[in-house]
Enzyme design. Structure first.
Site: not given
Ligand code: NOJ
Ligand code: CA
Ligand code: NOJ
Length: 699
Positions: A70, A245, A248, A273, A345, A396
């Site tokens: 958190d 995020d 693209k 991203e 990712d 992760r």
């Molecule tokens: C890219 C993020 O880095 C990824 O982890 C996520 O699931 C997708 N975008 C959708 O938000």
């Molecule tokens: Ca916590």
């Protein structure tokens, strides 16, 4: 205990905030990416909140549930981060995510990663409160650390059009009030075009669902203003920048209007991203155009691939060198692109190559390369889980060790210090000096500042014929032998005395010059309106002087030898050369794009535009934002989207309240231009919200 700590911290901070200014220039920084849920559990009280019960797995066996990390956890680990030389955090999204699980193949999935928002006005209850957020920012700033917040306005949460009971139907809330959901969507807040199947198609990627995520219609005035308000909230809570995020998957026009909105409020840093599928991704050119025109510096996925290929999969160094050359030619603001080895990712580096020595080499590269180094949490502790190839969610793991003496930790610290002190690493050009398949010697140079780096990923290698811009002298390894580096000596013509580069080593040699005249290294943001705040960074600025936009003098807000903060003067729109003039001399120039006015996203649709094979539709027009009647595809909007031939559309960003003239063009891949006939079209852009204009192609 916790309460008292925060009260004292808040008081100290309030005092400091009034006295300390945080630089926008990120080129001398080291960014560290934190997935909030997986970093540190600083408050067990929020692990299983009443608002969204049952999504926490204390046994950490379901990798798709919350594990307890958190905002308080980040606050408590600030000293650990600071001691590592981390100066910027990228925090994965903290907005309120869905309160129930989405079930896939019978397994419960929660929004523990933060990318399944339901409410962009609230902080997710598993991560804390706005107060915890403010304390985290305050603690970061107190430790000289900036914060980039991950913001995901592309979508809400998963929706299943065959099942109204699936998860939360992509519902959107405003500060606790339900607005609508993507299953029923009576307002048109979402696109309803199914999931993306062709990831290389620009219409599909922008107007279909990213996997099953309910795709928000940013061109809808309500969504537009909600997302801009949510961004402003983050700015008001003190963030220093954004990681947007899925850039693209949203239109460039809407995103330029977003950056304009944000830059109007504060001179923050923006990255985003844009996943690239490889060296020949069909949307690479779109990515470059986006990077060069929106003020958002995308995460450098092109270089990321080369780094993984060379250090992870043992490709020749020429692959990396080629990538540095190509991106260096294509991206106008290449020193602003975050450079990284891995992220949440993709499989962690040690999963693809379980070799700490190689990881150190890759890290040393990232920390000395052009661009802004970005380190994924846990890299310094050699964190990895290789289950099923180590991709999402195995990349992760919970952070489980906090050792401040690992080689990786010390390496990050050493190179962070060097980055701060030598402008060559911040602003310098980058070029290869000596290379074979296993040895890469490259130089960074900004005026007379030089850093030379030698990486050997194989056995001892004798180096002959190496030249450098380092002045005559002997240079010890800046890493003090941490990665087995050695000293070199340079003669007056730049020839380096022959030496043997130790096996599996990295050496870093540095020369810091004293600037006698002003040198601009960076400007940020790179675009905006007259009246906006902008930061210039570089060296040799002295203690006073003037800054000119073209021939117009800017108001100065603060001035130091390495950084000037100023206000963009009232000059006409266009790309303007900015220069610094002091009693010691006149600097180089750096470009700033002055926008005409506040930006409004407008959907431009042209009907009955028949094209022959290879032709695309573009939009040009009478204002800077429309390219001032240019036909250069890098300067104008397009290629248009065409889900319904012969009707085409794009979202462009245009100046509020202005009456603009425009025309459509057909341009083929060889650059042949066919102008629309007839008179120019005219449109008066709304003063707020979003716009729409549909016309027929004029023969
Ligand atoms: C890219 C993020 O880095 C990824 O982890 C996520 O699931 C997708 N975008 C959708 O938000
Ligand atoms: Ca916590
Ligand atoms: C016009 C160009 O078409 C577009 O790509 C750009 O974003 C705007 N100018 C603003 O820079």
């Amino acid at each position: 205990m916790k309460k008292r700590y925060s009260v004292i911290l808040t008081l100290v901070m309030l005092f400091l905030l009034t006295t300390v200014a945080y630089a926008l220039d990120l080129q001398g920084e080291v960014v560290y990416q934190i997935m909030v849920d997986r970093f540190y559990d600083g408050n067990t009280g929020n692990n299983n909140p009443a608002k969204a019960p049952g999504l926490y797995d204390s046994s950490k066996s379901n990798w798709k549930l919350y594990w307890g990390g958190d905002l308080d956890g980040i606050t408590q680990k600030m000293t650990y981060l600071k001691n590592m030389g981390v100066t910027v955090l990228w925090i994965t999204p903290v907005h309120d995510n869905i309160d129930v699980a989405a079930y896939y193949n019978g397994t419960a999935n929660a929004g523990y990663h933060g990318y399944w928002a339901r409410d962009f006005k609230k902080i997710d209850e598993h991560f804390g409160t706005w107060t915890d957020f403010d304390e985290m920012i305050t603690a970061a700033h107190y430790n000289g650390i900036k914060v980039l917040i991950d913001f995901a306005p592309n979508h809400t949460s998963p929706v299943d059009i065959t099942d109204p009971n699936f998860a939360e139907r992509g519902a959107l809330y405003y500060n606790g009030t339900l607005w609508d959901d993507a299953y029923y969507d009576s307002h048109g807040y979402w696109h309803h075009n199914g999931g993306i199947t062709n990831w290389d198609d620009r219409y599909e990627t922008q107007y279909k669902n990213l996997a099953d995520l309910a795709d928000l219609a940013q061109e809808h005035a309500t969504i537009d203003s909600y997302m801009k308000e949510a961004a402003s909230d983050m700015v008001n809570h003190g963030v220093d920048g954004f990681r947007i995020d899925a850039i693209k998957h949203m239109t460039m026009g809407w995103q330029l209007s977003l950056t304009d909105h944000i830059f109007r409020a504060k001179d923050v840093y923006m990255t985003g991203e844009w996943y690239l599928g490889g060296y020949s991704d069909p949307l690479y050119d779109d990515n470059v155009k986006f990077a060069n025109n929106t003020g958002i510096a995308p995460l450098d996925f092109y270089l990321n691939k080369a780094i993984r290929d060379v250090f992870g999969y043992n490709a020749n160094f020429s692959v990396l060198d080629d990538a540095v050359i190509k991106t260096g030619q294509d991206y106008k603001w290449k020193n602003d692109l975050p450079v990284f080895i891995d992220n949440h990712d993709m499989a962690r580096f040690l999963t693809i190559n379980n070799n700490n020595t190689r990881l150190h080499q890759a890290l040393a590269f990232v920390l000395t390369c052009r661009g802004i180094p970005l380190v994924y949490y846990g890299t310094e502790q050699y964190l990895h889980d290789d289950t099923d190839g180590g991709g999402d969610p195995w990349n992760r793991p919970m952070m489980n060790s906090w050792d401040q003496t690992t080689t990786a930790y010390r390496l990050i610290k050493d190179l962070s210090d060097l980055r701060k002190s030598n402008p060559a690493l911040k602003y310098g050009d980058m070029y290869q000096r000596w290379m074979n398949s296993n040895v890469y010697i490259f130089e960074r140079k900004f005026y007379d500042n030089v850093v030379l780096v030698a990486i050997n990923k194989s056995s001892n290698r004798s180096i002959t014929g190496l030249y450098t811009a380092l002045p005559q002298g002997t240079y010890s390894d800046e890493l003090g032998g941490l990665l087995n580096g050695l000293a070199i000596s340079v003669s007056s013509n730049g020839a380096v005395t022959n030496f043997t580069l130790p096996a599996n080593s990295v050496s870093v040699w540095s020369y810091k010059a004293t600037a006698s005249t002003p040198h601009i290294g960076n400007i940020g943001p790179v675009l905006g309106r007259a009246g906006n705040k902008v930061t210039l960074a570089g060296e040799g600025f002295g203690s006073s002087g003037n800054v000119y936009f073209g021939a117009t003098r800017a108001a100065i807000n603060s001035w130091s030898a390495n950084e000037i903060k100023l206000t963009v003067p009232a000059v006409s729109s266009g790309v303007v050369p900015v220069s610094v003039v002091t009693s010691a001399g006149t600097s180089n120039t750096i470009d700033y794009e002055v926008l005409s006015a506040k930006q409004i996203p407008v959907v431009f649709t042209v009907r009955n535009a028949s094209t022959s094979w290879g032709q695309n539709i573009y939009l040009t027009g009478s204002v800077q934002e429309l390219g001032n009647w240019s036909t250069d595809t890098d300067q104008i909007w397009g290629p248009f989207l065409c889900p319904n031939y012969p009707e085409w559309y794009t979202v462009a960003s245009v100046p509020a309240g202005q009456t603009i003239q425009f025309k459509f063009l057909k341009i083929d891949s060889n650059g042949n231009v066919v102008w629309e006939g007839g008179n120019n079209h005219t449109y008066t852009v709304p003063t707020s919200g979003t716009g729409n204009i549909t016309v027929d192609w004029q023969n």
